[in-house]
Structure formats: C-alpha cells, structure tokens
Design a protein around this motif. Sequence first.
Motif, mmCIF file in Angstrom:
data_model
loop_
_atom_site.group_PDB
_atom_site.id
_atom_site.type_symbol
_atom_site.label_atom_id
_atom_site.label_comp_id
_atom_site.label_asym_id
_atom_site.label_seq_id
_atom_site.Cartn_x
_atom_site.Cartn_y
_atom_site.Cartn_z
ATOM 1 N N ILE A 187 39.007 35.074 46.341
ATOM 2 C CA ILE A 187 40.405 35.528 45.676
ATOM 3 C C ILE A 187 41.276 35.100 46.541
ATOM 4 O O ILE A 187 42.460 34.114 46.264
ATOM 5 N N ARG A 235 44.218 41.596 31.649
ATOM 6 C CA ARG A 235 45.063 41.290 32.797
ATOM 7 C C ARG A 235 45.579 40.079 32.674
ATOM 8 O O ARG A 235 46.669 39.729 32.927
ATOM 9 N N GLU A 256 38.392 43.479 30.651
ATOM 10 C CA GLU A 256 39.373 43.784 31.716
ATOM 11 C C GLU A 256 40.254 42.287 32.233
ATOM 12 O O GLU A 256 41.562 42.316 32.387
ATOM 13 N N ASP A 296 38.725 40.439 48.170
ATOM 14 C CA ASP A 296 37.625 39.788 48.282
ATOM 15 C C ASP A 296 36.544 40.682 48.997
ATOM 16 O O ASP A 296 35.309 40.491 48.534
ATOM 17 N N ASN A 347 34.635 36.022 38.066
ATOM 18 C CA ASN A 347 35.217 36.170 39.312
ATOM 19 C C ASN A 347 36.552 35.309 39.313
ATOM 20 O O ASN A 347 37.588 35.471 39.806
ATOM 21 N N ARG A 377 34.684 48.905 42.236
ATOM 22 C CA ARG A 377 35.357 48.367 41.087
ATOM 23 C C ARG A 377 36.789 48.989 40.993
ATOM 24 O O ARG A 377 37.691 48.366 40.937
ATOM 25 N N VAL A 389 44.719 45.897 42.712
ATOM 26 C CA VAL A 389 45.562 44.887 41.957
ATOM 27 C C VAL A 389 46.649 45.455 41.308
ATOM 28 O O VAL A 389 47.705 45.126 41.329
ATOM 29 N N ILE A 441 45.172 37.794 38.570
ATOM 30 C CA ILE A 441 45.706 38.326 39.557
ATOM 31 C C ILE A 441 46.518 37.435 40.386
ATOM 32 O O ILE A 441 47.189 38.125 41.593
ATOM 33 N N GLN A 491 33.998 43.913 32.357
ATOM 34 C CA GLN A 491 34.606 42.989 33.270
ATOM 35 C C GLN A 491 35.615 41.982 32.375
ATOM 36 O O GLN A 491 36.855 41.801 32.715
ATOM 37 N N GLU A 543 39.087 36.389 36.938
ATOM 38 C CA GLU A 543 39.766 37.281 37.560
ATOM 39 C C GLU A 543 40.861 37.043 38.612
ATOM 40 O O GLU A 543 42.019 37.572 38.582
ATOM 41 N N ARG A 597 49.378 46.545 43.670
ATOM 42 C CA ARG A 597 50.068 45.103 44.163
ATOM 43 C C ARG A 597 50.789 44.481 43.196
ATOM 44 O O ARG A 597 52.174 44.039 43.359
#
Lengths: 576, 636
Positions: free
Chosen positions: B233, B353, B349, A119, B299, A370, A377, B306, B346, B302, A380
Amino acid sequence: MPATENQPSFLGRISIRRNQIIAMDGNHEQELEDLELFQRHIGDRFAELLSPPDNQDSPFSGESFLSISWLRKLVDVFLCCEAEFKAALIMGSDPSQISKPPLDRLLSDYMERAVKALDICNAVSGGVDSIRECQKLAEIVVSALEQKPIGDGQVKRAKKALSAMISASAIDDKENNHPRYAERTWSFGRRGNNSGGNHKDRANHGSFRSLSMVVAKNWSAAKQIQSMCSNLAVPRGGESTGLVQPVYIMSNVMVFVMWALVAAIPCQERSGLLTHFQIPKQFGWAHTIIGMQEKIGEEWKKKEKKGSAGLLEEVQRMEKLGQSLIEFADGFQFPAEDEKSEEAAAQVAELAEICQRMEEGLLPLQQQIREVFHRIVRSRREVLDLLDHGKGEESSKTRQELLTAAATCVCHLYPTWAALHGSQKVVLKLDLHDDRGKQKAMKAVSGLQGIDSISMDMKEQKLTVVGDIDPVDVVSKLRKNWHTEILTVGPAKEEKKDEGKKDDGKKDDGKKDDGKKGDDKKDEGKKDGEKKNPNEQQMAELMALYKNYYNYNPYPPQYHYRVISSEENPNACAIC
Amino acid sequence: MEPPENYSTSAFAVPFEDAKKIILRWDSTASDEARERMIFDGDREEVDLYLQAVDEIQKSMSSTSISPPSSSHHHDQDNNSNKVNSAMQIAMARLEDEFRNILISNTSPVEVDSLLISDHALAPASSLNRNTSSVRSGNEFDQEEVGGGGDHVDALDPIQRADSSNSSASYRSTSSIREIHLIPQEAVADLQSIAKRMISAGYLRECIQVYGSVRKSAVDASFRRLRIEKLSIGDIQRLEWEALETKIRRWIRAAKVCVRILFASEKKLCEDIFYGIGTAIDDACFMETVKGPAIQLFNFAEAISISRRSPEKMFKILDLHDALMDLLPDIEVVFESKSADSIRVQAAEILSRLAEAARGILSEFENAVLREPSRVPVPGGTIHPLTRYVMNYISLISDYKQTLIELIVSKPSTGSRYSGDPTTPDMEFAELEGKTPLALHLIWIIVILQFNLEGKSKHYKDASLAHLFIMNNVHYIVQKIKGSPELREMIGDDYLRKLTGKFRQAATSYQRATWVSVLYCLRDEGLHVRGSFSSGVSKSALRERFKTFNAMFEEVHRTQATWLIPDSQLREELRISVSEKLIPAYRSFLGRFRSHIESGKHPENYIKYSVEDLESAVLDFFEGYPVSQHLRRRSQ
C-alpha cells in the motif's frame, strides 16, 4: 468551570468553547482532564495485558504472554485505544486548530504511519497464513503418531511432515527474505542427476512461491516499523497543548502494537526489529508498554540466536515439540519402548492441543487484524476530511471570519457525528449515592439536546443515556459535579445482554462502508417501498453476508467508540 | 483408464506378498531404478499393477487392525501390522510423488495472451499447450520470464489501445465465467485414482498440500504472465498517478481473466480430480491453491481504493469500480463456499470503498473548484483554464452517468450549512425538484464555478472586461452543456436557460459599461446655446464633443481589440450589437452637426471618422490582437 443550571445547547456550548480557543483563552482544564483520562485508560489497558488476571490453573491456559489469545487481546486493546483517540480527535477538536501547526504536521505524520500500519496488517495476516501451513503439517504429525501402536510407517510419515514443519518454521530472518511456505518435499532426491530441465522446473516453482506473499519482494517488516518511528518525537513543552499529546501517545501505541505483531508472527524480513523502536520512559502511560516491550525483547533475543518463525507462544511450543518428536522419530525402533512411546504420546497430545488452539484462534485473529485494517482506513479517511475541511475554512479569511467559520464547522461536525453514529447509547458510571444526587445528575443531562431517554440504576451507579448525543458532551456535563466514567458507547439499537449486540456494531460499520445509501439495509422489509436499484440490493446482500461472516467469529472484535473503564475487563460484555 | 474399483474381488487382485514386493520395488529410497523412473510415466500395466498392490495392502491393513490382538500372537501380530504399515507408508510416499509428478508435468502455463485477445471466442481445450515434457515447459517458462516478454507487451498493446479508445462502456462487458481444461483428461483420471487411495488411507492432508503447492505455483506463473504485481500500500501511495493509471488498466484486464478463467478453471480442476471423494475436499484444495493469489489480486484494488482522493483519479476509480461490480457475480460463483467467505467479503468491501472514494472525490472536486485560488486575471477576458477544466471534467462525469447515478445518492452539501456565509454560493434546490442527486451535483459544480469566476472577475481593473470575462466563460459553459447530450439532459433546459440569460446579461452589462459613456458624447443636450444667432449650436462645445468622442472611441478600440471572444458567433453577435447602437447614433449625430464643423477651420481635426470607418473599426474588436496605433483615417 462552575456549573450553571442554564446550560446552553450543545452547539452553542461547543462553539463558545471553540471561539475561546481561537481567542487563545482555551479551556485547558477540560483538555487536560480529557488527556489525563485518555492516558490513564491506555495505561490501564496495557497493564492488564502485561499481567493477565491470575487464574492460571494450568501453566498453558492459553492466556499466557504472547499466546494467540493474548495477541487477540492486544489487538482489541488497540481497537479500543484507537476508538477513544478518534473520538477525542473528531469530537473534541477544533478543525481550524487541526489544520494549523503543529497539529497539521503531526496528524499527517500520524496518517503516514497509519498507511504503513496497513501494510503491516497485510503482512501479519500473511504470516498467520504461514502459521496455518505449519499447523496443517503438525496435524499430519498428530494423525500419524496418534495411532497405537506406532509402527515404522507412521514414524516415517510423521518424520516427513516434521522436517517440513521445522524447516517452514525455522526461518533465518537474515538470509531469507520471506518465510518459506511449508511445502511437501520430494521423498527422495529425485532425478537430481538426470535432467537439468526438471531441476529448472523445480527451481522455478521455488521462486514462484514467494509470489504468493501478500507484500512486495523487497518489503521489510523491520524497516516498515523503523519508518513508522521516524518523526516520532516527544512533543516539546510549548507544543504539548490540546491534541498534540494524544496524537503522540496514539502513534506510540500503534507502533508498539504493530511491532508486537511483527515480533510474534512471521513476517518478511525482520532483522534488527529490536533496535528500531524506543518509547521514552518519562510518561506514565508508557510504563506498561515499555514493560511489555522489554519482555518481548528478551524473548526475541533468546529466539534470535535460534532463528525462529515468531514469538507466538504456540509456534514456539510447536517448534520445541517438533524438535523432540524428530529426535524420537530418529531413534525409533520397532517396537517402541513403553517409556519413550508414552513420552511421545504426551508430546503428541500437546501438539494436538496446540493445533486445536491454532484452529480456533488463528482465523479470528486474522479477522481482527482485518478489522484493524478497516478501522485504520476509516479513521484515516475521517481525519483527512477533517484536515481538508479545516484548511478550506481557513484560507484567506480575516479573524472574524475565522470565528464564524469555526462555528459553522462545528455545526457541520455535529450532523456528521449524528449521521455517522445514529442514535447513541451511552452508559456511564457515576459516583453518587443518594436520590438527590440522582435527580441532579439526570437534570443536568436532560438539558442536552437530542436526548431520547435517561435512566439511572442506583444499585450499580450506572446512568444510561440514549439519543442523538455526543458522549463527550454528556460526560463533560456530569464531570463537573461527579466522578464520571464512560462504560460503553454504542449504537442505541441493541439486543440487550446478547453476544449478538456486538454484531450490531458490525452492522453499523457495514453501513458506513456502504456510505449514505446504507440506511435502508437495517430493516429491509420495511423500506422496500423505497426505490432500490439492483446494485444496491446486491450490496445489501453482500453486507448481510459480511455480517454473517462476523457472526461466526466466536470472538468478535469490539467496535467503535466502545470505551471501557479501567475497572472492567476489556473482554467483558459491553453492557452488563 | 479407470483403476480397478473393487478392492475385494480377488480374481485380479495381487496376493499380499506380491503386493508388498511391488511396493518395495518402487520404494524410491531403496533403489536407483525406483528413484529414476516414475510409474505413471511408463507402462499402463505397471500402473494398474501398482494401484492394485496398494489396494491389497490397504485391504490387509484394515483386516489386521480389525482382528483383536490375541496374547499368544501378540508379537507376531504387531510385527505383521508394522510391516503392513511400513509398506503402506512407502506406497503413500510413492503415490504422493507420482501425484506431484503428474501435476507438474501436466501443468503448462495458461496462454494468458490468447485468453486476453480472444475474449469471446471459446477457447477449446486444445489451445492449451499440452506437451507433457516438463523439460520443455520448464524452458519455455524461463524464456518467457527472462525475456521480459517483449512480444508479450505487443500482444497486450492492441487491447490496451482498444480499451483506452473506448469509453467506460468497454468495462461493462457481459462476458462471464469460462472454464478451460488446465490438465488433460487422462491425467485427471490418474490423479483421481491416486487421490482416492491417498485419502482412503488417511493421507488427505498430504494430498491437499501437494496439490496446493503445485497448483499455487501454476497460478503464480499465470499471475506473472498477466503482470500482476505485488505492491504494498505504501508503494502505491508513492507512485505517480500516471503510472498507476496504466496499472489499473492492466489490473482490470487481469482481474477478469483471473476470476473468470483462471480461478474458475482451478475450481473446475479440483472438482474433476476430487469428484466423489469425501466432502469438501475439492473446496479445500481450491482454497489452498487460490486463496493467496486471490488476496494478492484484490490487495491492489484495495490499495487504490484507499489512496488519497484527488479529482484526476475519479475516472480510473470508476473504471475499477465498474470492473469489480461486473466481476462480483462471478466472484460469488467462484468463491461460493463457506471457506471463501473472506474473499467474497473483501471484494464487496473494496467495491463499497471504491464507491465511497468516488463520492469523496466528487466532493473533493467541488471543494477544489470553490477554492481554486488563482488571482491573476486571464488577459483579454477570455475563457479561464479553470472553466475549461471543470467543464471537461463534468462532461466526463456525464459519460460515467450510468455508474455515478447509482453511487451519488445524496444532494450536494450546500444550503443550510453555508447559509449566511458570504464566502460560498447558495443554490435553490426547490426549483430543481425531480433531478437526480448526480444532476444536482453537476449543477452545484457549475454554480460554484460561476461563483469562483465572479470572484476572479473582480480582479479586472476594467469593469467592462470583467463583464466580458463572465460572458465568455458562462457562454463556454452553455456551449459545453449543449455539446453533450448526456450533460444537457441532466442539467436540464431550465437551468440552461438560466445560464443563457446570465451570459446575455453579462453582454448587456458590458455594453452598458463601455458604450454608455461613449454614446453620451453623441447626445444633443448641452450643444444648443440659448439666445445665440447662429443656429443655436455652440461650436466650441461641439468641437469638444467630437474630440472627446474620438479620444474615447480610439481608447476603446485600442484596448478592446486586444480583448478576446473566442467563440466567433458570440463575437460577431456582440459586434453587431455594438454597431447597432453606435453606428446609428454616430450617423445621426454626424448628420446633424457635420455642417457646423465643416464650416469651421480644420474640420478633419474634429471629424476624424466616417461612419464606414467606425463600422470597420468595430470589426477589430475582441480579436485579441493589438491594432496599429492609430485608427485608419477616413480615405482622403
């Protein structure tokens, strides 16, 4: 541990070592050595940040403390430390130990912290955007005042931009929950008295602006840092075996880097940032970090009184210039006195230089942040897998079963390492001086499994090993007889001595992102025979784009497992 | 209304001094009138006049800067140029405000609801709220926002329902980019004529900033209407999964509207306004407007990608993946420019992910199935909840076959890794040649499930019940596979046959375990007494046999009536199979030895049951209910 000529294979050796640990007969020597190396690396890296190499010909060489390029180095150092930490965790660890107290708890705390850091990454990235807004306003100022002679018109124009810039950058953390986005204001108090509707309209727009922030409204960077620090207790003597220390150190490094980023770059709600984070002084590695923390803390205190957007050197200078230029503009009368206009011209030139530096540095910084995000990530994920795996193997088993389970874990880990990283190229610095030593070293290494090639450069005392190898394995083999340091670890296929090689690292990353189907991307032409569905192709194209994107980064973030010795500048080329 | 294009033709052009007067008249810092009124709100003539005045100033400015400063007129020249400059600045400040005003008063909230509902109907530009009164639009804003959108929710709900009732297919829509007119064409022309002048006077940055700040607010307003939230997040990690599911569903819908309509239209608007003015200005304005919102939008996805992996998340993550995959070509188009690289990257990605998450969840699921620890046997040997859960999960997976076949590209991690480990099952892949990795995973999950069930069956004290349990569960697995054509196709008939064989085998084992000992009582051996006169049958032994048989059958009847075979057909089959063995054996035994018992005392103590009694007693089996303490005696 005495050096024996007939070393068992990698798997054999590791599983023996694991079994010993389980039998509470751990090889502490090795562990301690690893730990010490890890600590020293961290200390060294941060020391370099604290006192950058003295080539400061000009006071504002752009390399100074808390400048953009300094922050980029800081982020780089974090990436290096993180890579080393993860290497230690994943390669040098025993899954069954990881899933047992106290490590399981410490690691899951660490993971919590990592999520919080994500965050912060997002918030800092948003902060960089708001700095860019200021930069654009400053550019207006520059383009207005660059003209000669300066007339009333230019001064008015510059003034407007300046006041927007000052108000955008002067954020009082306590009152404003979010940095104000630099916005052009009305040039006059327009229709302030006629229609409430309009007023409302504008008020609405004002409140919408906060929406474009990346993080939630009540989110607070300071609180986030604070909560990252919770549970961050110094490991007690009894616990500080194995990975406990590295986890603790890395936690501190992470918190510190995030803290420094938050301090430097405007972030939502930062009041009380200073009080939240203390590193105990008794550790050797911590000295440099504490030094930096104090230095930043002082700056912060200075700035807190004024209420500032951030400690970023460029921003501070921009503010200062903004203030004096505003004074200049206020007192401006056409035609300007020569002295004043010369002074202003110098300031404008400096502002232009700062804009230039921001233009060059902010985007790469954002990309690096980034990259930190990605890295966290990924790590983790890997650690969580490791934890889960450990738990699974442990459940309802007798001791004997545990032993075999641990062995299979290692068997499982090994292919993971190889699959993750492919063929590795490890460059080591060895402290040896004659041909006999060289022979002995090469012989010792050649006993390892999966080696493709070994070469030794006596002049520079560099040993290069290529193959499906575990770098830790290579080092621990050599360290028995010689002082050994890892210079670089990376994927084997690299164009030598080329900036492009760092992009190879990226490629590797991309592949991993792409998961298991990534292999066919490397040589798309060759493997076209393989069945490839449109999506995969699309992904491949995208990943190619992604790579390109990093190609444009003049300062590519260092990748994975690149471990650099203390003697080296962390920003130097990884190979040469 | 095109502004006069050529600055030089002086036929209409206003003389310089007049131009300056016009500019100064509209100097908003000078007079109240200028402050109150906007030029572009009023008379078109006034607009033209003002624009011409600006052109004139600009013309004279370029001429003053060109003429070399001669020493004699130095002061004059400077003074003059200062005046021009000053006028220019005033004009530009004015134009900036006019620009802002036109943008704001023509920015009406996009009717997101109608966009959501008429997903395929091409919305004409007239569907937009075109009222130019910023007063009203401001109020509308407030009502919408403050009211929390009560009807908002209602408007969304039907789709929500439609979406959830449909399967994954609904997310694979083919609809694509649809641009709408965010601002009426006349206003665009005005904006264009202002932008041209600001840019040619070197006020490009100001222009971009004004544009960006107004349009960003508009995009943010639309975001609110689409209920796109800002969640960190950390927040998302903390949220309950159920709550997240709703948010994901909402996000998918919102993301489609954002990319295909909102962002695309913003892009179009930039192109319209800045068409033909400099290079890449439209792109700069577009990015200024949507970069923040786009990052905010992505976001969320994203953060989901995760979040911690657990089996229940699989299908929503797949939905998200499909939606994003679907959007990707459009994202490529909308964010095609160089400066939008990061957004494209992004999105890519996140997609990879999510794919990774789906893979991870599948293996997580496999682990969970393998390790599911419950030890308490289900009463009656019926279907274990785990079996139901796993099979329902697998059927759902097969519903997502299309996506998962692309995502799951490696075989399950079994075989070599587990070889020699008694705590995990093994699976022979060789005979499953030609199957997709996904199919292998499904088979592997079934293998693991059976392995786990075998372990659970050991906790039954009664071996017969353990067999019945396996039979029930494997039979359920088979039925589930047969019930889903997709699943059946993937699992394949070969493996299905194997499974069928397995539950048949379990049925046989059950029968052997229960009935061999019962039927053993009905054998002839041991009853015949050698050298005896009376027909060679030992009465006492025979009595003992009948007593044992009765006791055993009663016991089996009592216990196995409480056992359960939920599938009626299977239950029937097993009963028939039991009867086929039991009844003929009893009938013939009875036929052979009845006379011996009946000739003695109290025959009813030994021959308790008629053949019919047994036949009806078998019907009590596997119903799952305890029967009355005693068997119904034969009718007396």
